[in-house]
Scaffold this active site. Structure first.
Site, PDB file in Angstrom:
ATOM      1  N   TYR A 157      -6.289   3.899  -5.312  1.00  0.00           N
ATOM      2  CA  TYR A 157      -6.329   2.826  -4.113  1.00  0.00           C
ATOM      3  C   TYR A 157      -7.466   1.727  -4.238  1.00  0.00           C
ATOM      4  O   TYR A 157      -7.315   0.734  -3.805  1.00  0.00           O
ATOM      5  CB  TYR A 157      -6.112   3.354  -2.639  1.00  0.00           C
ATOM      6  N   LYS A 164      -9.300  -2.086   3.797  1.00  0.00           N
ATOM      7  CA  LYS A 164      -8.608  -1.410   5.021  1.00  0.00           C
ATOM      8  C   LYS A 164      -9.115  -0.666   6.113  1.00  0.00           C
ATOM      9  O   LYS A 164      -8.949  -0.888   7.252  1.00  0.00           O
ATOM     10  CB  LYS A 164      -7.371  -0.489   4.451  1.00  0.00           C
TER      11      LYS A 164
END
Length: 256
Positions: A157, A164
C-alpha cells in the site's frame, strides 16, 4: 418520516471514473434515496465514461474537475451556489500517488510524489470543506474514502498509508471545526474493492484473497454496501455521527 430519505437534498459526488468506481456506487444510492446530484469527471478523456452515468442518476450539475488545476474546484462550487444556492452533502472519493512512489518503499518516496499524493488525496478534501461551508447554512455532511492501511501496515500500500492516515486525522479536525455549524465530517473505510484506482496497487489480487480469507464474514464488500453507509451518513439517521472513521469491510479491520 423516513430518517434515511434524501428527498429534497442536494449533494456533490466527486470521484466517479466508471461504473466500478466507489463514487458511482454512492451516487446510485444517493439517487435512489431521492437526492439531487452534481457529478464531476476528471478530464475530457474521462467524460465519455462518466457523462452517461451522470444521466442515469439525473445529475442536474455536471462539470470537469481536476483538483490540481487552479480555479476548477472554485468554479464548481460557484456553479453549485448559482444553480442551487445551497449544498447538503459532499462525497470526496479521489486519491492518487505517482506509480514509482506507490510501488516503492515509503522511506524511498520522492518529496514531489509524496506532496502530490497528499495534495490530491487529502488536502483537496479540506479545500472542498472550506468551499462547502458557506453553502451548508442548515448543516450538512462531508464524507471521504479511506482504507485500513491508514492505521495498519498493508503490504504494497506504500505511500498511500501515511496519506490516508493524514486524511483521517484531517477528518477529525474538520469535524471539530465545522461542528458548531451543524456540519458533520466522516471518513468511510471500505474493504478492498476491484476498482480501477485499486488496480494500481501491486499484488492487489492477493489483497482481495486475503480479505476473503480473514474477514469474519468471509466475503468482500461491494459498491452497494458502501453506498448504503454513505446514504446513512448523509441522512437524518446519521445526524449525531461526526469525526469518525466507519468501516464497511465485512469485519476485516478487527482481525489481527
Amino acid at each position: 418520516m423516513n430518517p434515511f430519505s434524501l428527498e429534497g437534498r442536494k449533494g456533490l459526488v466527486v470521484g466517479v471514473a466508471n461504473a466500478q468506481s466507489i463514487a458511482w456506487g454512492c451516487a446510485q444510492a444517493f439517487h435512489a434515496a431521492g437526492a439531487e446530484l452534481a457529478l464531476t469527471w476528471f478530464n475530457d478523456k474521462a467524460r465519455p465514461h462518466v457523462e452517461p452515468l451522470a444521466q442515469r442518476v439525473q445529475a442536474s450539475i455536471t462539470q470537469a474537475l481536476d483538483v490540481e488545476q487552479p480555479g476548477q474546484l472554485e468554479a464548481l462550487f460557484d456553479t453549485i451556489a448559482e444553480r442551487w444556492g445551497r449544498l447538503d452533502f459532499v462525497l470526496h472519493s479521489i486519491a492518487f500517488a505517482p506509480k514509482d512512489d506507490l510501488h516503492g518503499r515509503v522511506v524511498d518516496a520522492s518529496r514531489e510524489g509524496f506532496a502530490r499524493a497528499m495534495d490530491i488525496s487529502c488536502h483537496s478534501f479540506a479545500r472542498m470543506a472550506r468551499l462547502a461551508e458557506p453553502l451548508m447554512t442548515g448543516g450538512g455532511s462531508l464524507m471521504t474514502m479511506s482504507y485500513v492501511g491508514a492505521e495498519e501496515v498493508i503490504p504494497h500500500y506504500g505511500v498511500m498509508g501515511p496519506v490516508k492516515a493524514a486524511l483521517e486525522a484531517s477528518t477529525r479536525y474538520l469535524a471539530a471545526e465545522l461542528g458548531p455549524q451543524g456540519i458533520r465530517v466522516n471518513a468511510v473505510s471500505p474493504g478492498p474493492l476491484a476498482t480501477r484506482a485499486a488496480s494500481g496497487i501491486a499484488h492487489f489480487d492477493e489483497l482481495l484473497a486475503d480479505a476473503v480469507r480473514c474477514a469474519p464474514l468471509r466475503r468482500l464488500v461491494d459498491l452497494d454496501d458502501v453506498g448504503a453507509l454513505c446514504v446513512f451518513l448523509a441522512s437524518e439517521g446519521g445526524r449525531s455521527i461526526t469525526g469518525s472513521t466507519l468501516y464497511v469491510d465485512a469485519g476485516y479491520h478487527i482481525v489481527g
